[in-house]
Scaffold this motif. Structure first.
Motif, PDB file in Angstrom:
ATOM      1  N   ASP A  38      26.295  21.692   0.689  1.00  0.00           N
ATOM      2  CA  ASP A  38      26.228  21.441  -0.747  1.00  0.00           C
ATOM      3  C   ASP A  38      27.164  20.283  -1.099  1.00  0.00           C
ATOM      4  O   ASP A  38      28.366  20.465  -1.263  1.00  0.00           O
ATOM      5  N   ASP A 167      16.388  34.500  -5.671  1.00  0.00           N
ATOM      6  CA  ASP A 167      16.123  33.064  -5.561  1.00  0.00           C
ATOM      7  C   ASP A 167      15.632  32.730  -4.161  1.00  0.00           C
ATOM      8  O   ASP A 167      16.318  33.005  -3.173  1.00  0.00           O
ATOM      9  N   PRO A 168      14.420  32.147  -4.021  1.00  0.00           N
ATOM     10  CA  PRO A 168      13.864  31.880  -2.689  1.00  0.00           C
ATOM     11  C   PRO A 168      14.684  30.887  -1.880  1.00  0.00           C
ATOM     12  O   PRO A 168      14.534  30.816  -0.657  1.00  0.00           O
ATOM     13  N   ASN A 169      15.555  30.121  -2.533  1.00  0.00           N
ATOM     14  CA  ASN A 169      16.380  29.145  -1.822  1.00  0.00           C
ATOM     15  C   ASN A 169      17.763  29.684  -1.445  1.00  0.00           C
ATOM     16  O   ASN A 169      18.551  28.971  -0.824  1.00  0.00           O
ATOM     17  N   TYR A 170      18.041  30.938  -1.820  1.00  0.00           N
ATOM     18  CA  TYR A 170      19.350  31.525  -1.536  1.00  0.00           C
ATOM     19  C   TYR A 170      19.261  32.358  -0.272  1.00  0.00           C
ATOM     20  O   TYR A 170      18.290  33.099  -0.067  1.00  0.00           O
ATOM     21  N   TRP A 171      20.280  32.272   0.578  1.00  0.00           N
ATOM     22  CA  TRP A 171      20.187  32.886   1.906  1.00  0.00           C
ATOM     23  C   TRP A 171      20.333  34.400   1.905  1.00  0.00           C
ATOM     24  O   TRP A 171      19.711  35.085   2.737  1.00  0.00           O
ATOM     25  N   LYS A 174      17.429  37.352   2.522  1.00  0.00           N
ATOM     26  CA  LYS A 174      16.342  36.870   3.378  1.00  0.00           C
ATOM     27  C   LYS A 174      16.556  37.377   4.803  1.00  0.00           C
ATOM     28  O   LYS A 174      17.656  37.239   5.359  1.00  0.00           O
TER      29      LYS A 174
END
Length: 341
Positions: A38, A167-171, A174
């Protein structure tokens, strides 16, 4: 090793910053560089720690051959690969839990460490808490006699905000990057169990997803029964579906000569010590839990981890949690999760 031990950190989130802070505070260590994907936090990190900040660990390795130790503090699914990269670059490794998400990947880390003659320190900081140290001495000294039963209860709160609403972009949440509740939340307590009593067999388990269907790709709760390879039976009951606040992390041990329960929210309080002919010693105060704002985690013992790395590399100590122990924790969790399919 003589002189100062040079550290670099991969992943500058909450845990990575804690590692960096502990390195800075140790008089025999130096923080050389940081890595975080980031780029929006790079300037803040430079201001806070006064070191170069990179987007990739490969760039950091290239620019800082003076590194001795790399602390891997990235999402779980990156731990094994980044540890291998650091070992192949001829650095020692401090790997946050879990060491890997599969036994196969953990074995590859161990193989690379042996090949390069480097050390891998697996972060299981709960071992340093006074109740854990006391439990270890009681068990190892046979004060309880034969061990009959061990029960571990871990009941925590992890709400939608923790998973950033799915959030699909948060690890977190998942399967590929997080691994599951036992890897992310409760591997410390499985490590404590393994450290005290060894491996397990004859595993039976049931899994549930009570209130995280929209935020995670795995269960939030489970009930596990097993036998220890050495002696006794055990169980683990766990959940992150607890409302509002963490409730409990405890271990109860029933032995031939008595019983022990260490509880509290973070396995940090001796609640019961009832052992034949034994007087409970006065323990040092347990450090508070890591405070992440809306939620809390395990004990804030990371300075002990850095101290252990420095003392081991200087030849004055040994690795408190080595790569084989880290591998065994991964294997136990993998064997439990195998029962899902």
């Amino acid at each position: 090793m003589e002189g100062i031990v040079n550290f670099a950190v991969i992943g500058a989130g909450r845990i990575g910053r804690r590692h960096a802070t502990m390195v800075v505070k140790n008089e025999y260590s130096k923080l050389v560089a940081l890595t975080d994907i980031d780029t929006s936090v790079h300037e803040e990190l430079r201001q806070e720690f006064g070191v170069p900040v990179y987007t990739t660990h490969q760039e950091m390795f290239k620019n800082h051959p003076e590194i001795h130790v790399v602390n891997v503090c990235s999402p779980n699914g990156e731990h094994a690969k980044q540890s291998i990269d650091a070992l192949d670059a001829n650095f020692h490794v401090v790997c946050e839990k879990p060491m890997a998400l599969t036994k196969q990947d953990a074995e590859e880390v161990l193989f690379r460490a042996l090949k390069r003659n480097k050390l891998v320190f697996c972060v299981m900081q709960n071992r340093y808490s006074p109740p854990a140290q006391w439990l270890k001495s009681v068990v190892d000294d046979g004060i309880l006699g034969e061990i009959y039963m061990v029960q571990i209860n871990c009941y925590w709160n992890r709400d939608d905000d923790y998973y950033k609403g799915g959030d699909p972009n948060y690890w977190k949440g998942k399967l590929a990057s997080d691994g599951g509740t036992l890897f992310t939340q409760f591997s410390h307590f499985i490590d404590t169990m393994f450290w005290l009593f060894g491996d397990i067999k004859n595993i039976n388990a049931k899994f549930y997803d009570f209130n995280h269907q929209k935020t995670t790709e795995f269960e939030d709760s489970g009930i596990i029964h097993f036998d220890f390879v050495k002696q006794g039976a055990g169980s683990i009951n766990y959940s992150t579906a607890v409302w509002n606040n963490n409730l409990e992390s405890s271990i109860t041990i029933i032995g031939q000569k008595g019983s022990i329960k260490v509880g509290g929210q973070y396995m940090n309080e001796v609640e019961v010590c009832n052992i034949e002919g034994y007087e409970m010693p006065k323990l040092e105060e347990t450090l508070p839990a890591n405070d992440y704002g809306k939620y809390k985690g395990s004990a804030a013992n990371h300075h002990f981890v850095i101290d252990n790395v420095v003392e081991t590399l200087k030849g004055r100590n040994f690795v408190s949690t080595n790569s084989l122990e880290g591998l065994k924790v991964v294997e136990i969790i993998e064997n439990i999760y195998r029962l899902k399919s």
